[in-house]
Design a protein around this motif. Structure first.
Motif, mmCIF file in Angstrom:
data_model
loop_
_atom_site.group_PDB
_atom_site.id
_atom_site.type_symbol
_atom_site.label_atom_id
_atom_site.label_comp_id
_atom_site.label_asym_id
_atom_site.label_seq_id
_atom_site.Cartn_x
_atom_site.Cartn_y
_atom_site.Cartn_z
ATOM 1 N N ASN A 177 12.883 81.968 -1.235
ATOM 2 C CA ASN A 177 12.184 80.884 -1.912
ATOM 3 C C ASN A 177 12.818 80.536 -3.256
ATOM 4 O O ASN A 177 12.855 79.362 -3.642
ATOM 5 C CB ASN A 177 10.708 81.252 -2.084
ATOM 6 C CG ASN A 177 9.913 81.051 -0.815
ATOM 7 O OD1 ASN A 177 9.473 79.943 -0.518
ATOM 8 N ND2 ASN A 177 9.734 82.117 -0.048
ATOM 9 N N THR A 178 13.321 81.532 -3.954
ATOM 10 C CA THR A 178 13.992 81.264 -5.226
ATOM 11 C C THR A 178 15.198 80.371 -5.021
ATOM 12 O O THR A 178 15.427 79.415 -5.775
ATOM 13 C CB THR A 178 14.407 82.583 -5.903
ATOM 14 O OG1 THR A 178 13.241 83.361 -6.194
ATOM 15 C CG2 THR A 178 15.173 82.323 -7.196
ATOM 16 N N PHE A 228 13.953 76.847 -4.238
ATOM 17 C CA PHE A 228 13.457 76.154 -5.431
ATOM 18 C C PHE A 228 14.616 75.711 -6.329
ATOM 19 O O PHE A 228 14.553 74.645 -6.951
ATOM 20 C CB PHE A 228 12.493 77.052 -6.217
ATOM 21 C CG PHE A 228 11.181 77.274 -5.519
ATOM 22 C CD1 PHE A 228 10.494 76.233 -4.929
ATOM 23 C CD2 PHE A 228 10.625 78.547 -5.457
ATOM 24 C CE1 PHE A 228 9.280 76.438 -4.288
ATOM 25 C CE2 PHE A 228 9.410 78.768 -4.815
ATOM 26 C CZ PHE A 228 8.731 77.710 -4.234
ATOM 27 N N TYR A 229 15.646 76.524 -6.389
ATOM 28 C CA TYR A 229 16.831 76.152 -7.166
ATOM 29 C C TYR A 229 17.461 74.876 -6.607
ATOM 30 O O TYR A 229 17.828 73.963 -7.361
ATOM 31 C CB TYR A 229 17.837 77.308 -7.146
ATOM 32 C CG TYR A 229 19.224 76.919 -7.571
ATOM 33 C CD1 TYR A 229 19.503 76.542 -8.884
ATOM 34 C CD2 TYR A 229 20.280 76.924 -6.652
ATOM 35 C CE1 TYR A 229 20.782 76.177 -9.274
ATOM 36 C CE2 TYR A 229 21.563 76.562 -7.035
ATOM 37 C CZ TYR A 229 21.808 76.189 -8.338
ATOM 38 O OH TYR A 229 23.069 75.820 -8.717
ATOM 39 N N LYS A 230 17.573 74.795 -5.288
ATOM 40 C CA LYS A 230 18.147 73.596 -4.663
ATOM 41 C C LYS A 230 17.271 72.374 -4.932
ATOM 42 O O LYS A 230 17.778 71.290 -5.226
ATOM 43 C CB LYS A 230 18.298 73.819 -3.158
ATOM 44 C CG LYS A 230 19.344 74.868 -2.789
ATOM 45 C CD LYS A 230 19.377 75.098 -1.284
ATOM 46 C CE LYS A 230 20.402 76.160 -0.905
ATOM 47 N NZ LYS A 230 20.385 76.437 0.561
ATOM 48 N N ILE A 285 14.301 83.796 -13.597
ATOM 49 C CA ILE A 285 14.835 82.543 -13.045
ATOM 50 C C ILE A 285 13.735 81.495 -12.943
ATOM 51 O O ILE A 285 13.891 80.347 -13.380
ATOM 52 C CB ILE A 285 15.471 82.794 -11.666
ATOM 53 C CG1 ILE A 285 16.761 83.618 -11.815
ATOM 54 C CG2 ILE A 285 15.768 81.472 -10.960
ATOM 55 C CD1 ILE A 285 17.344 84.100 -10.486
ATOM 56 N N LEU A 286 12.606 81.877 -12.371
ATOM 57 C CA LEU A 286 11.538 80.910 -12.132
ATOM 58 C C LEU A 286 10.867 80.462 -13.441
ATOM 59 O O LEU A 286 10.419 79.323 -13.549
ATOM 60 C CB LEU A 286 10.512 81.486 -11.160
ATOM 61 C CG LEU A 286 11.052 81.796 -9.754
ATOM 62 C CD1 LEU A 286 9.945 82.337 -8.860
ATOM 63 C CD2 LEU A 286 11.689 80.565 -9.121
ATOM 64 N N ARG A 287 10.804 81.369 -14.412
ATOM 65 C CA ARG A 287 10.255 80.988 -15.709
ATOM 66 C C ARG A 287 11.081 79.869 -16.334
ATOM 67 O O ARG A 287 10.536 78.884 -16.846
ATOM 68 C CB ARG A 287 10.223 82.204 -16.641
ATOM 69 C CG ARG A 287 9.630 81.897 -18.007
ATOM 70 C CD ARG A 287 9.513 83.144 -18.856
ATOM 71 N NE ARG A 287 10.804 83.596 -19.362
ATOM 72 C CZ ARG A 287 11.392 84.737 -19.008
ATOM 73 N NH1 ARG A 287 10.837 85.548 -18.132
ATOM 74 N NH2 ARG A 287 12.549 85.079 -19.543
#
Length: 219
Positions: free
Chosen positions: A66-67, A70-72, A156-158
């Motif tokens: 999922n990370t 989400f980056y894409k 990363i998500l923060r």
């Protein structure tokens, strides 16, 4: 050292995150003449179930997959705004009075003020480096994840959340003009539901767009 959030004042004094429950008048007055457009999403009825860990799936595999997705998504979303988010229009990476300074802890130790496009470029390059590091994101089935893998994902998500926050605060009018708001809202809702499901982004980090977050997460 990680990058930091600063709250700027008219006297140019810089302070860290404000106390909880502080009001953010710029945010409340800027944007949310478009409040009725925020709930509009594309085919997102099943997102709450979609973010849950499937039976039998390793939690780290789920976080990793999922990370990367989400980056894409955020890369593609921001790419549509590059001509509008410039060092001239956005000389500081901010969400109202909240300013984000860049540091990666390796090449840039002391957080430095940069423009929004420079911040996003540094961030995307940094995320790509993390994802390409097979010690952090193993590529072959069965290879172990690092014991602190969740910490990498949280960081990363923060930072990714900050890009969404900047887009909504500074560029939502342009997103609406481009008729991309439903797609943006869907991606953001998916992101928020996922980080909320696994408690990956602290509430304090979401404070600059607290009202929007609550609206998007509302059942």
């Amino acid at each position: 050292m990680d990058d930091h959030i600063f709250l700027s004042y008219s006297n140019n004094v810089q302070r860290t995150l404000p106390p909880k429950n502080r009001k953010h008048p710029e945010y409340e007055s800027k944007g949310f003449q478009y409040r009725e457009l925020v709930p509009e999403t594309i085919g997102s009825d099943n997102l709450r179930e979609a973010v849950k860990l499937p039976p039998g799936v390793d939690i780290n595999e789920w976080l990793a997959m999922n990370t990367v997705d989400f980056y894409k998504q955020i890369s593609l979303l921001y790419a549509t705004l590059e001509e509008f988010c410039t060092p001239t229009t956005c000389p500081v990476m901010n969400v109202g009075r909240y300013e984000y300074r860049w540091a990666d802890g390796i090449t840039v130790i002391e957080p430095k003020m940069v423009s929004a496009p420079e911040y996003v470029e540094c961030l995307m390059n940094w995320i790509e480096t993390q994802i390409d590091n097979e010690i952090i994101f193993p590529k072959n089935p069965g290879e172990p994840f690092p014991s602190n893998f969740e910490d990498f994902v949280k960081r990363i998500l923060r930072k990714m959340f900050r890009v969404y926050a900047h887009i909504y605060y500074s560029h939502f009018i342009k997103i609406v003009t481009l008729n991309e708001h439903a797609h943006l809202n869907t991606c953001f809702k998916h992101f928020l539901l996922f980080v909320s499901e696994f408690q990956l982004v602290d509430k304090e980090e979401m404070a600059p767009i607290k009202d929007l977050v609550e609206t998007v997460l509302k059942p």
